[in-house]
Motif scaffolding. Structure first.
Motif, mmCIF file in Angstrom:
data_model
loop_
_atom_site.group_PDB
_atom_site.id
_atom_site.type_symbol
_atom_site.label_atom_id
_atom_site.label_comp_id
_atom_site.label_asym_id
_atom_site.label_seq_id
_atom_site.Cartn_x
_atom_site.Cartn_y
_atom_site.Cartn_z
ATOM 1 N N GLY A 290 0.809 -1.214 0.000
ATOM 2 C CA GLY A 290 0.000 0.000 0.000
ATOM 3 C C GLY A 290 0.837 1.256 0.000
ATOM 4 N N ASP A 291 1.930 1.257 -0.783
ATOM 5 C CA ASP A 291 2.864 2.387 -0.797
ATOM 6 C C ASP A 291 3.329 2.624 -2.233
ATOM 7 O OD1 ASP A 291 4.854 4.240 -0.529
ATOM 8 O OD2 ASP A 291 6.089 3.057 0.856
ATOM 9 N N ASP A 292 2.804 3.667 -2.867
ATOM 10 C CA ASP A 292 3.138 3.948 -4.262
ATOM 11 C C ASP A 292 4.602 4.313 -4.463
ATOM 12 O OD1 ASP A 292 0.701 3.355 -5.360
ATOM 13 O OD2 ASP A 292 -0.078 5.408 -5.222
ATOM 14 N N GLU A 293 5.272 4.800 -3.427
ATOM 15 C CA GLU A 293 6.692 5.129 -3.575
ATOM 16 C C GLU A 293 7.540 3.899 -3.932
ATOM 17 O OE1 GLU A 293 8.237 7.079 -0.167
ATOM 18 O OE2 GLU A 293 6.973 8.883 -0.396
ATOM 19 N N VAL A 294 7.057 2.736 -3.558
ATOM 20 C CA VAL A 294 7.795 1.494 -3.832
ATOM 21 C C VAL A 294 7.942 1.248 -5.331
ATOM 22 C CG1 VAL A 294 7.654 -1.033 -3.596
ATOM 23 C CG2 VAL A 294 7.241 0.449 -1.604
ATOM 24 N N ARG A 295 7.005 1.755 -6.126
ATOM 25 C CA ARG A 295 7.051 1.521 -7.572
ATOM 26 C C ARG A 295 8.336 2.068 -8.199
ATOM 27 N NH1 ARG A 295 1.841 -0.150 -8.428
ATOM 28 N NH2 ARG A 295 0.324 0.779 -6.996
ATOM 29 N N ASP A 296 8.905 3.084 -7.605
ATOM 30 C CA ASP A 296 10.102 3.725 -8.158
ATOM 31 C C ASP A 296 11.389 3.293 -7.466
ATOM 32 O OD1 ASP A 296 8.614 5.259 -10.007
ATOM 33 O OD2 ASP A 296 8.087 6.668 -8.404
ATOM 34 N N MET A 297 11.291 2.323 -6.597
ATOM 35 C CA MET A 297 12.494 1.851 -5.904
ATOM 36 C C MET A 297 13.258 0.855 -6.782
ATOM 37 S SD MET A 297 11.373 1.667 -1.885
ATOM 38 C CE MET A 297 10.852 3.159 -1.039
ATOM 39 N N ASN A 298 14.521 0.626 -6.440
ATOM 40 C CA ASN A 298 15.406 -0.163 -7.303
ATOM 41 C C ASN A 298 15.681 -1.579 -6.814
ATOM 42 O OD1 ASN A 298 15.872 1.958 -9.179
ATOM 43 N ND2 ASN A 298 17.270 2.903 -7.705
ATOM 44 N N THR A 299 15.633 -1.771 -5.506
ATOM 45 C CA THR A 299 15.943 -3.088 -4.963
ATOM 46 C C THR A 299 14.976 -3.453 -3.852
ATOM 47 O OG1 THR A 299 17.443 -2.275 -3.238
ATOM 48 C CG2 THR A 299 18.413 -2.727 -5.424
ATOM 49 N N ALA A 300 14.847 -4.755 -3.610
ATOM 50 C CA ALA A 300 14.019 -5.211 -2.491
ATOM 51 C C ALA A 300 14.604 -4.728 -1.164
ATOM 52 C CB ALA A 300 13.915 -6.732 -2.508
#
Length: 350
Positions: A290-300
């Motif tokens: 439930g966090d849209d910022e995760v879509r732009d992250m690069n690694t787990a």
């Protein structure tokens, strides 16, 4: 670079093919009187590679030849190894007897294709060697009562870089190969070793095995459960290969261990966890958290650093669900252990 421009990777030859070629040359000397300059053998699928002889020796009732293993473009630990075959006249009626020379292991545990006490020369290489001996015996009118000793220079040291110690093969390498051909960067050899690890665990009555993605997770999981070395299946990235085999050949319990990145891929349905063959789906991860910022992250790991326990516990639960799916209805209870880079446990499930 287009697909057409990609250079063709060069195939190589298995230790079994090399041992067969060396045996072929040795029996030619023993019965025919001379070593060939080069020796050709026929592989199970009809291919006929030629081998140069690296060394030759002979006595009144024996002969020995050796060839250098060429693994092609495969990163094989036995590439460049000297594979030697010594043939010696045996006792009447004994048939062909296989012996382990220096650098070839001896099987000590059940569950492998060769029974305990026997040299670690697998069934297909044995058959290939038997075939060339019978062919030469017919050619020269000789009896096939022979001792065949296969050796590998520095084989004991090379074996420490393989799964042999874990499988209970002591003293050296195995003489392997079902086709005689090494296909570059093939996953099949690794998965076959996973299968043999499960077979040995079952045959020795181990109720609990573990497959981990790397050395750090393996050390943590082994210590956590007090598991023996034989219980540690060298799964690497091939989670699907291990779990599908356990579905057909179950043990009571299996632990899957790894870091947050690879276990996230397992949670998202990947079966092969290698970076070239599967990727973390950040859109799906964003939906789960439930966090849209995760879509732009690069690694787990970047996602974990933000969400910590919320993410790792969710991933452990979802990974466990997918492991259960892969195990189908097998009588094998799974659990998941996720670690950080220093080997600390950050989540468990099951």
């Amino acid at each position: 670079m287009t697909h057409e421009d990609t250079p063709q990777l060069r195939r190589g030859w298995t230790t079994g093919a090399c041992a067969t070629a060396a045996t072929c040359a040795a029996v030619e000397k023993l019965w025919g009187g001379a070593f060939p300059e080069r020796v050709s053998i026929t592989l199970p699928k009809g291919e006929m590679p030629e081998f140069a002889l690296e060394i030759t020796e002979a006595g009144p009732d024996w002969a020995m030849a050796g060839v250098i293993k060429d693994a092609g473009d495969d990163p094989d630990v036995t590439h460049g190894a000297l594979i030697m075959a010594r043939v010696q006249m045996g006792h009447e009626g004994q048939g062909i007897r296989f012996l382990a020379g220096d650098g070839v292991g001896t099987v000590t545990k059940p569950g492998l294709p060769i029974p305990p006490g026997e040299p670690a020369i697998n069934p297909v290489p044995r058959q290939m060697i038997t075939d060339v001996i019978h062919s030469a015996a017919r050619k020269y009118g000789k009896s096939t009562d022979l001792d065949v000793t296969i050796s590998v220079r520095n084989g004991a040291a090379l074996a420490e870089k393989t799964w042999n110690p874990r499988l209970g093969i002591v003293g050296g390498l195995s003489i392997l190969g079902t086709t005689g051909v090494v296909r570059p960067f093939s996953c099949s050899a690794w998965i076959a070793s996973i299968h043999r690890g499960v077979d040995v665990a079952r045959a020795t009555g181990l109720p609990h095995v573990a497959g981990c993605t790397g050395a750090t997770s393996e050390t943590t999981v082994k210590s956590l459960y007090g598991l023996s070395t034989g219980a540690m299946i060298d799964m690497g990235d091939f989670a699907g290969g291990m779990l599908k085999y356990l579905a057909r050949n179950p043990v009571d319990r299996v632990t899957v261990g790894g870091g947050i990145g690879k276990i996230t891929k397992l949670a998202q349905g990947a079966r092969d966890l290698h970076s070239r063959r599967s990727q973390v789906d950040f859109d799906l991860l964003a939906d789960w958290l439930g966090d849209d910022e995760v879509r732009d992250m690069n690694t787990a790991l970047q996602v974990f650093e933000k969400h910590r326990g919320k993410m790792s516990e969710m991933i452990a639960d979802r990974a466990l669900s997918n492991v259960r799916t892969l195990l189908r209805d097998a009588a094998c209870t799974p659990d998941i252990v996720i670690i950080d880079r220093t080997g600390n446990i950050i989540a468990r499930a099951g």
